[in-house]
Design a protein around this motif. Structure first.
Motif, short mmCIF file in Angstrom:
data_model
loop_
_atom_site.label_atom_id
_atom_site.label_comp_id
_atom_site.label_asym_id
_atom_site.label_seq_id
_atom_site.Cartn_x
_atom_site.Cartn_y
_atom_site.Cartn_z
N UNK A 64 6.41 -19.78 -17.56
CA UNK A 64 5.00 -20.15 -17.78
C UNK A 64 4.15 -19.92 -16.55
N UNK A 65 4.76 -19.78 -15.37
CA UNK A 65 4.00 -19.48 -14.16
C UNK A 65 3.32 -18.12 -14.25
N UNK A 66 3.84 -17.26 -15.12
CA UNK A 66 3.31 -15.90 -15.24
C UNK A 66 2.04 -15.81 -16.09
N UNK A 67 1.70 -16.89 -16.78
CA UNK A 67 0.57 -16.81 -17.72
C UNK A 67 -0.71 -16.27 -17.09
N UNK A 68 -1.08 -16.69 -15.87
CA UNK A 68 -2.34 -16.17 -15.32
C UNK A 68 -2.32 -14.67 -15.00
N UNK A 69 -1.14 -14.06 -14.93
CA UNK A 69 -1.08 -12.64 -14.55
C UNK A 69 -0.54 -11.75 -15.66
N UNK A 70 -0.34 -12.27 -16.86
CA UNK A 70 0.24 -11.46 -17.93
C UNK A 70 -0.56 -10.19 -18.17
N UNK A 71 -1.87 -10.27 -18.09
CA UNK A 71 -2.71 -9.09 -18.31
C UNK A 71 -2.63 -8.06 -17.21
N UNK A 72 -2.06 -8.44 -16.06
CA UNK A 72 -1.95 -7.52 -14.93
C UNK A 72 -0.63 -6.75 -14.92
N UNK A 73 0.31 -7.14 -15.78
CA UNK A 73 1.66 -6.59 -15.71
C UNK A 73 1.79 -5.26 -16.44
N UNK A 74 2.51 -4.34 -15.80
CA UNK A 74 2.86 -3.09 -16.47
C UNK A 74 3.98 -3.32 -17.47
N UNK A 75 4.87 -4.29 -17.18
CA UNK A 75 5.92 -4.67 -18.11
C UNK A 75 6.55 -5.96 -17.63
N UNK A 76 6.86 -6.85 -18.55
CA UNK A 76 7.55 -8.10 -18.26
C UNK A 76 8.93 -8.07 -18.91
N UNK A 77 9.94 -8.49 -18.15
CA UNK A 77 11.31 -8.57 -18.65
C UNK A 77 11.67 -10.04 -18.83
N UNK A 87 -1.52 -0.36 -8.79
CA UNK A 87 -0.12 0.06 -8.86
C UNK A 87 0.59 -0.68 -9.99
N UNK A 88 1.57 -0.06 -10.64
CA UNK A 88 2.32 -0.78 -11.68
C UNK A 88 2.97 -2.03 -11.11
N UNK A 89 2.79 -3.15 -11.80
CA UNK A 89 3.37 -4.43 -11.40
C UNK A 89 4.34 -4.89 -12.48
N UNK A 90 5.61 -4.97 -12.12
CA UNK A 90 6.65 -5.42 -13.04
C UNK A 90 7.04 -6.85 -12.67
N UNK A 91 7.54 -7.58 -13.67
CA UNK A 91 7.92 -8.97 -13.40
C UNK A 91 9.12 -9.39 -14.22
N UNK A 92 9.85 -10.36 -13.68
CA UNK A 92 11.04 -10.93 -14.30
C UNK A 92 10.77 -12.41 -14.50
N UNK A 93 11.02 -12.91 -15.73
CA UNK A 93 10.61 -14.28 -16.07
C UNK A 93 11.51 -15.36 -15.47
N UNK A 94 12.78 -15.07 -15.17
CA UNK A 94 13.74 -15.96 -14.50
C UNK A 94 14.30 -17.05 -15.41
N UNK A 101 0.83 -1.21 0.00
CA UNK A 101 0.00 0.00 0.00
C UNK A 101 0.86 1.26 0.00
N UNK A 102 2.01 1.19 0.68
CA UNK A 102 2.89 2.36 0.78
C UNK A 102 3.79 2.54 -0.44
N UNK A 103 3.91 1.52 -1.27
CA UNK A 103 4.84 1.55 -2.40
C UNK A 103 4.23 2.26 -3.61
N UNK A 104 5.11 2.72 -4.49
CA UNK A 104 4.67 3.33 -5.75
C UNK A 104 4.54 2.29 -6.86
N UNK A 105 5.26 1.17 -6.74
CA UNK A 105 5.19 0.10 -7.73
C UNK A 105 5.60 -1.20 -7.06
N UNK A 106 5.27 -2.30 -7.71
CA UNK A 106 5.52 -3.64 -7.17
C UNK A 106 6.27 -4.44 -8.23
N UNK A 107 7.15 -5.32 -7.75
CA UNK A 107 8.03 -6.06 -8.65
C UNK A 107 8.14 -7.49 -8.14
#
Length: 316
Positions: free
Chosen positions: A175-188, A162-169, A136-142
Motif C-alpha cells: 500500500x506504500x506504493x499507492x502514491x506512485x502507481x501512476x509513475x511506474x513502468x511496471x509493478x511486480x 526514466x522507466x521506474x520499476x517496483x516490487x511490492x514486497x 541520471x547515469x542509469x537507463x532505468x530505476x528500480x
C-alpha cells in the motif's frame, strides 16, 4: 554488445540477511518441528538485481546496513555479484534481516521482517547528490516497498522520464506504493499484494483484477499467483500466463524477486513485456528448484527453462 552498450539499472531497497528454517516433516504449528536452518544475503531488490545482472544488465544499488558482521557479509555479496555498492553503513545499527519458517513443501508459514533501519534511513539517503548523479547515469530505476511512501515518491521524482520499476514486497508494504502507481513502468506483485492495493477479495477473476489495478492508475503489472495463472498487462494489452508445473519445489523464497529481475533485464534489452515476462518466469522456475534465492545457472540451463514457459494468452 560492448560494455558501454550494456544497460544500467539503478536500484534502491532492501539488502539484508535472509534466514530460513524449513521443516523436514509435515509442519505442526505451535510445536517443535525438526528441520534445517539456512541463511544467505537477500532482500527483494537485491535478489532481483543479482538475477538481472546474470541476464545482461549492469547494476548499482543503494541500501542501508549496520556496522556488524552481517553487514560485512552483505558487502561481500555485492562484490561477488558485480553490483556497484552505493549503500550507507550505520556503525551503531544492526543490519536488517528477514526470518521465515517454511513447511516441508517449501511454503512460508510465518515470517518476521526486522527492517526498521530502512524506514529510518533510506529516504534520507535519496537526498545525496551522488544518488541523483547515479540515477541520471542509469537507463532505468528500480525500487521496492521497503521504502516508506515518502521515499518512494522522492524516488519517482528523481527517476523523471526514466522507466521506474517496483516490487511490492508484502501485502502490508504494497500500500506504500499507492502514491506512485501512476509513475511506474511496471509493478511486480502477487495476488495477496494486489488485493491489498485494490480491496478485492480472494475470489476476484483476472479481468476483475486487471480492471481494479488500472483504476488505481497502474499502467503495467505482472501479478503472480504461485502455480496458477498470472496476470500480465500493459496500457495496450492484457494477458494471462500459466507457469509450468514444478514437480519438486525446494523453497519459494526469492521466486517473485527472480520473476522481477528476469523480466526487467529482458525489458532493458528491448523485449516487449509479453515476451520479457517469459524470461522472468524461467528465472522464477529455476529459483523454485533450489534452496537459494539467487540460483546460479548457465545460459544453456536458462534456455532450457525458458523453453518450458508458454506464451501468454490474451485475457478473455
Amino acid at each position: 554488445m560492448t560494455q558501454d552498450q550494456i544497460p544500467l539499472l539503478f536500484a534502491v531497497g532492501g539488502a539484508h540477511m535472509d534466514r530460513r528454517g524449513q521443516s523436514s516433516v509435515p509442519f505442526i504449528a505451535g510445536a517443535s518441528n525438526p528441520g534445517v536452518m539456512r541463511e544467505e544475503p537477500g532482500g527483494g531488490v537485491f535478489n532481483a538485481l543479482r538475477l538481472a545482472v546474470r541476464r545482461g544488465v549492469k547494476a548499482e544499488m543503494l541500501s542501508v546496513r549496520g556496522g556488524d558482521r552481517v553487514g560485512d557479509v552483505i558487502s561481500a555479496a555485492f562484490e561477488a555479484a558485480g553490483i556497484k555498492d552505493s549503500s550507507a553503513v550505520f556503525i551503531d545499527r544492526t543490519t536488517p534481516s528477514y526470518t521465515a519458517i517454511l513447511d516441508e513443501r517449501g511454503d512460508v508459514v510465518a515470517a518476521i521482517a526486522d527492517m526498521a533501519l530502512y524506514e529510518l534511513a533510506l529516504p534520507r539517503q535519496l537526498r545525496r547528490r551522488k544518488v541523483r548523479d547515479s540515477i541520471e547515469a542509469a537507463d532505468a530505476v528500480f525500487g521496492d516497498a521497503n521504502l516508506p511512501s515518502e521515499g518512494l515518491q522522492r524516488l519517482a521524482g528523481l527517476a523523471g522520464d526514466k522507466p521506474l520499476y517496483a516490487l511490492a514486497i508484502s501485502p502490508a508494504k504494497a500500500v506504500r506504493l499507492k502514491p506512485v502507481l501512476g509513475d511506474l513502468a511496471c509493478l511486480f506483485l502477487n495476488r495477496r499484494e494486489a488485493f491489498a492495493l485494490t480491496g478485492l477479495g480472494a475470489d476476484a477473476s483476472l479481468p476483475d483484477l486487471h480492471k481494479a489495478l488500472k483504476a488505481e492508475g497502474l499502467r503495467a503489472a505482472v501479478v503472480s499467483n504461485g502455480g496458477e495463472a498470472a496476470l500480465v498487462y500493459t496500457n495496450e494489452d492484457a494477458f494471462s500466463l500459466l507457469p509450468p508445473e514444478i514437480s519438486e519445489i525446494a523453497d519459494v523464497t526469492g521466486a517473485g524477486d527472480a520473476l522481477a529481475g528476469g523480466t526487467i533485464a529482458a525489458l532493458m534489452r528491448g523485449l516487449p513485456l509479453e515476451d520479457a515476462v517469459r524470461e522472468g518466469f524461467a528465472a522464477s522456475a529455476l529459483t523454485l528448484q533450489t534452496h537459494s534465492a539467487t540460483p546460479v545457472f548457465t545460459a544453456r540451463i536458462f534456455d532450457t527453462a525458458l523453453a518450458h514457459i508458454p506464451a501468454p494468452s490474451p485475457l478473455a
